[in-house]
Design an enzyme around this catalytic site. Structure first.
Site, PDB file in Angstrom:
ATOM      1  N   HIS A  26       0.838  -1.209   0.000  1.00 47.57           N
ATOM      2  CA  HIS A  26       0.000   0.000   0.000  1.00 47.57           C
ATOM      3  C   HIS A  26       0.871   1.255   0.000  1.00 47.57           C
ATOM      4  CE1 HIS A  26      -3.559   2.368   1.734  1.00 47.57           C
ATOM      5  NE2 HIS A  26      -2.538   3.150   2.033  1.00 47.57           N
ATOM      6  N   GLU A  27       1.879   1.281   0.865  1.00 50.41           N
ATOM      7  CA  GLU A  27       2.750   2.456   0.961  1.00 50.41           C
ATOM      8  C   GLU A  27       3.665   2.587  -0.267  1.00 50.41           C
ATOM      9  OE1 GLU A  27       2.080   4.577   3.176  1.00 50.41           O
ATOM     10  OE2 GLU A  27       0.738   3.236   4.274  1.00 50.41           O
ATOM     11  N   HIS A  74       1.681   4.210  -2.868  1.00 46.75           N
ATOM     12  CA  HIS A  74       1.679   5.668  -2.686  1.00 46.75           C
ATOM     13  C   HIS A  74       2.931   6.283  -3.302  1.00 46.75           C
ATOM     14  CE1 HIS A  74      -1.866   6.511  -0.400  1.00 46.75           C
ATOM     15  NE2 HIS A  74      -1.509   5.856   0.682  1.00 46.75           N
ATOM     16  N   GLU A 114      -6.299   6.615  -1.112  1.00 50.10           N
ATOM     17  CA  GLU A 114      -6.164   5.463  -0.213  1.00 50.10           C
ATOM     18  C   GLU A 114      -6.760   4.213  -0.846  1.00 50.10           C
ATOM     19  OE1 GLU A 114      -4.548   5.144   2.712  1.00 50.10           O
ATOM     20  OE2 GLU A 114      -3.806   7.133   2.238  1.00 50.10           O
TER      21      GLU A 114
END
Length: 386
Positions: free
Chosen positions: A143-144, A147, A194
């Protein structure tokens, strides 16, 4: 060297177990339509990168880097080696050439974030490390990294700066209003980002149940034996469809100050995407490449975003979204629909959606209201992945 040769040679960049890799993948592959349209437009702006680099001197990025360097533990082969392996694994799968610096910060609240203008910096809290198992953590790290690949860390850093600035200028007449208008718009975009990063986490972990468990733990803590993923998803369905217009307004008010969608909503959105044809095409190796990003059409991206929102309104079970669909569809008797949906129904003898009693065009409903059902939320700035 081929991938098989690298695995045989024990290359530490190779995933810990066999997973599909996505060479040259563009972040447009997994970005939510609203997130993608904004990013494509920004990337096409001439001088955009120069402007933000000029702003970097005003932002607390250097201070943040020094803070984490001095008061957190940097992930490496010598420290939190299992996290270091997961991070390298995630970067290998998403083909991110430069591995971001990652820190573990002492904080009992489960959280993670990716910030930085020039170079992304990932931070996970001890609360999150202790809460999640390896496969769940893989989804969070993915997930990061998602980003970082999308460039979200730039806008996240600016959002942190503007939020801090809003507090400092609160005493100036109208000063806070102007800043908070920008912050509110950035938060709405960031909530969509997100959802994009959740998709990146799934592409890295390639285990939907692990992604679901992670979101469920962020909502309910480390009591997995007391929780059930299917029941958790039922909460999202109930949150989406229950209540009347008053509840719809309350949902909006509850989410406005948050940087994240609610955990149940994130789980439901991710499951829907995982079951889509788009996800299957990606897993089959059909996806946009980043060397094509410069040719991406802003108009097409906005068209896809508009189509997504139109489909959302048409398919939503939320009372407010249904009303919007009725209005845009040219439904008649809007006054009756508004009153019925705000009061939960018409008077005795009325038909659903009909605001009048038989034989009396001025009769009002009796205000019978179904019980409020507010969906619990979690996974915000203090408990979630950013």
């Amino acid at each position: 060297m081929s991938e098989d040769s690298r695995e045989a040679a024990g290359d530490r960049d190779v995933p810990m177990r066999k997973r599909r890799r996505f060479p040259g993948i563009s972040s447009r592959t997994y970005e939510h339509p609203a997130d993608r349209s904004a990013l494509v437009a920004l990337r096409r702006l001439s001088g955009f990168d120069t402007v933000f680099k000029a702003l970097s001197g005003l932002l607390p990025e250097r201070s943040l880097r020094l803070l984490f360097l001095s008061d957190s533990v940097r992930v490496s082969e010598a420290q939190f080696a299992h996290l270091h392996g997961i991070l390298r694994d995630a970067c290998y799968i998403l083909d991110l050439q430069k591995i971001p610096v990652m820190y573990v910060a002492q904080d009992p609240r489960p959280n993670a974030m990716c910030v930085g203008l020039d170079e992304p910096l990932i931070v996970v809290t001890t609360g999150l490390v202790e809460l999640l198992d390896e496969e769940e953590m893989r989804a969070v790290v993915g997930h990061e990294v998602g980003h970082a690949l999308s460039g979200h860390s730039v806008y996240r850093t600016i959002l942190l700066f503007l939020t801090d600035l809003a507090l400092k200028v609160a005493w100036i007449p109208l000063g806070n209003v102007a800043i908070m208008a920008i912050v509110t718009a950035l938060r709405e975009w960031f909530r969509k980002s997100e959802l994009s990063a959740d998709r990146a986490g799934l592409l890295v972990g390639q285990d939907l149940r692990a992604s679901m468990r992670g979101l469920m733990k962020i909502a309910g803590g480390n009591h997995l034996h007391e929780m059930n993923v299917d029941a958790f998803l039922e909460q999202a369905e109930e949150y989406e469809s229950s209540g009347d217009l008053r509840d719809s307004v309350l949902k909006i008010m509850n989410v406005l100050p948050r940087s994240h969608p609610f955990a149940t909503v994130r789980a439901a959105e991710l499951k829907k995407w995982a079951e889509s044809r788009d996800y299957q095409r990606i897993m089959d190796g059909h996806y946009p490449r980043r060397d094509e990003d410069k040719d991406a059409s802003v108009r097409d991206s906005f068209r896809e975003s508009a189509a997504h929102y139109a489909d959302t309104v048409r398919g939503s079970k939320d009372p407010l979204m249904k009303l919007v669909g009725d209005i845009t569809g040219g439904a008649g008797d809007l006054g009756g629909k508004l009153r019925d949906r705000f009061t939960g129904g018409g008077g005795p003898g009325t038909k659903p959606g009909d605001g009048t009693a038989p034989g009396d065009s001025n009769a009002a409903g009796d205000g019978n209201t179904p019980g409020d059902t507010d969906g619990p939320g979690s996974g915000g700035p203090a408990a979630g992945t950013e």
